[in-house]
Design a protein around this motif. Structure first.
Motif, short mmCIF file in Angstrom:
data_model
loop_
_atom_site.label_atom_id
_atom_site.label_comp_id
_atom_site.label_asym_id
_atom_site.label_seq_id
_atom_site.Cartn_x
_atom_site.Cartn_y
_atom_site.Cartn_z
N ASP A 178 -4.66 7.29 -8.68
CA ASP A 178 -5.49 8.40 -8.21
C ASP A 178 -5.07 8.90 -6.83
O ASP A 178 -5.87 9.49 -6.10
N ASP A 179 -3.80 8.67 -6.48
CA ASP A 179 -3.30 9.08 -5.16
C ASP A 179 -2.12 10.03 -5.36
O ASP A 179 -0.97 9.59 -5.43
N THR A 225 1.02 -0.55 -9.95
CA THR A 225 1.02 0.90 -10.10
C THR A 225 -0.39 1.46 -10.22
O THR A 225 -0.62 2.63 -9.91
N ALA A 226 -1.34 0.65 -10.67
CA ALA A 226 -2.72 1.13 -10.79
C ALA A 226 -3.31 1.51 -9.44
O ALA A 226 -4.22 2.34 -9.36
N ASP A 255 0.84 -1.18 0.00
CA ASP A 255 0.00 0.00 0.00
C ASP A 255 0.88 1.24 0.00
O ASP A 255 2.12 1.15 -0.09
N ALA A 256 0.26 2.41 0.10
CA ALA A 256 1.02 3.66 0.01
C ALA A 256 2.04 3.78 1.13
O ALA A 256 3.16 4.25 0.92
N ARG A 257 1.68 3.36 2.33
CA ARG A 257 2.60 3.48 3.46
C ARG A 257 3.84 2.62 3.27
O ARG A 257 4.98 3.07 3.46
N SER A 258 3.66 1.36 2.88
CA SER A 258 4.81 0.48 2.69
C SER A 258 5.64 0.90 1.50
O SER A 258 6.87 0.77 1.51
#
Length: 208
Positions: A110-111, A105-106, A26-29
């Motif tokens: 949108d982040d 990457t998908a 996820d974004a954090r990792s």
């Protein structure tokens, strides 16, 4: 575009009992890994096995304290872990966790907050892959190994997205069949082998 973070890293053996668990980052990792030095450290631990901060610092030309900080950061995000029963309070040994990390990457399209980390990761990953090929060409190998290795590309394929995905799945399955189980007795003539697969669509450009 799916990306295997186990560079870095061999595909898992076909036998399910030997397959490592997989996690989707996820974004954090992703932010926990997407740093040039942390990615270098993770690559060395993935390719060459456990090491100490001192040993890694020597190989990377960095300060031991800096490397130790990044090691703790990688451990916090689950990429590496301390090898218990080895080392001392002052000199800890670190190894990568036996987890197949997967990034798509998908997931970050949108982040906006993750675009910087994703850009760093993709840039560093490309540099690592390029660096491995460059080292192979510049190192000395006997003819037996030099003739066994290859760097090839094919540019005359025209595939649909489903066909490209199927091609990748077949290639991964081939590698899995050649990947020994973790408890297999190593062949004395065998050396570590890196297989890098890049397959992606190319935008056509006009001839005018």
């Amino acid at each position: 575009m799916p990306e295997e973070l186990d560079h870095e890293c061999a595909p898992q053996p076909a036998s399910p009992e030997h397959a490592a668990p997989e996690r989707r980052l996820d974004a954090r990792s992703l932010r926990g890994l997407a740093h040039p030095l942390r990615m270098q450290i993770f690559e060395l631990l993935s390719l060459d096995g456990p090491a100490t901060a001192t040993g890694l610092a020597r190989r990377l030309g960095e300060n031991t304290g800096t490397v130790s900080w990044h090691l703790r950061h990688l451990a916090e995000h689950g990429f590496i872990e301390e090898e218990t029963g080895r080392g001392t309070k002052r000199e800890r040994w670190w190894r990568r966790t036996r987890v197949a990390n997967r990034l798509d990457t998908a997931d970050f399209r949108d982040d906006p907050g993750s675009r910087g980390a994703l850009s760093v990761y993709l840039h560093e990953l490309t540099q690592q892959h390029f660096g491995r090929v460059t080292r192979y060409f510049t190192e000395e190998w006997d003819d037996r190994w030099r003739n066994a290795g290859t760097v090839m590309d094919w540019s005359d394929l025209r595939l649909t997205p489903d066909q490209l995905a199927a091609l990748n799945a077949e290639l991964i399955a081939v590698i899995a069949r050649h990947t020994p189980a973790a408890d297999a007795e190593p062949d004395p003539d065998a050396l570590p082998v890196v297989v890098q697969l890049q397959s992606f669509p190319r935008k056509e450009r006009g001839t005018a």
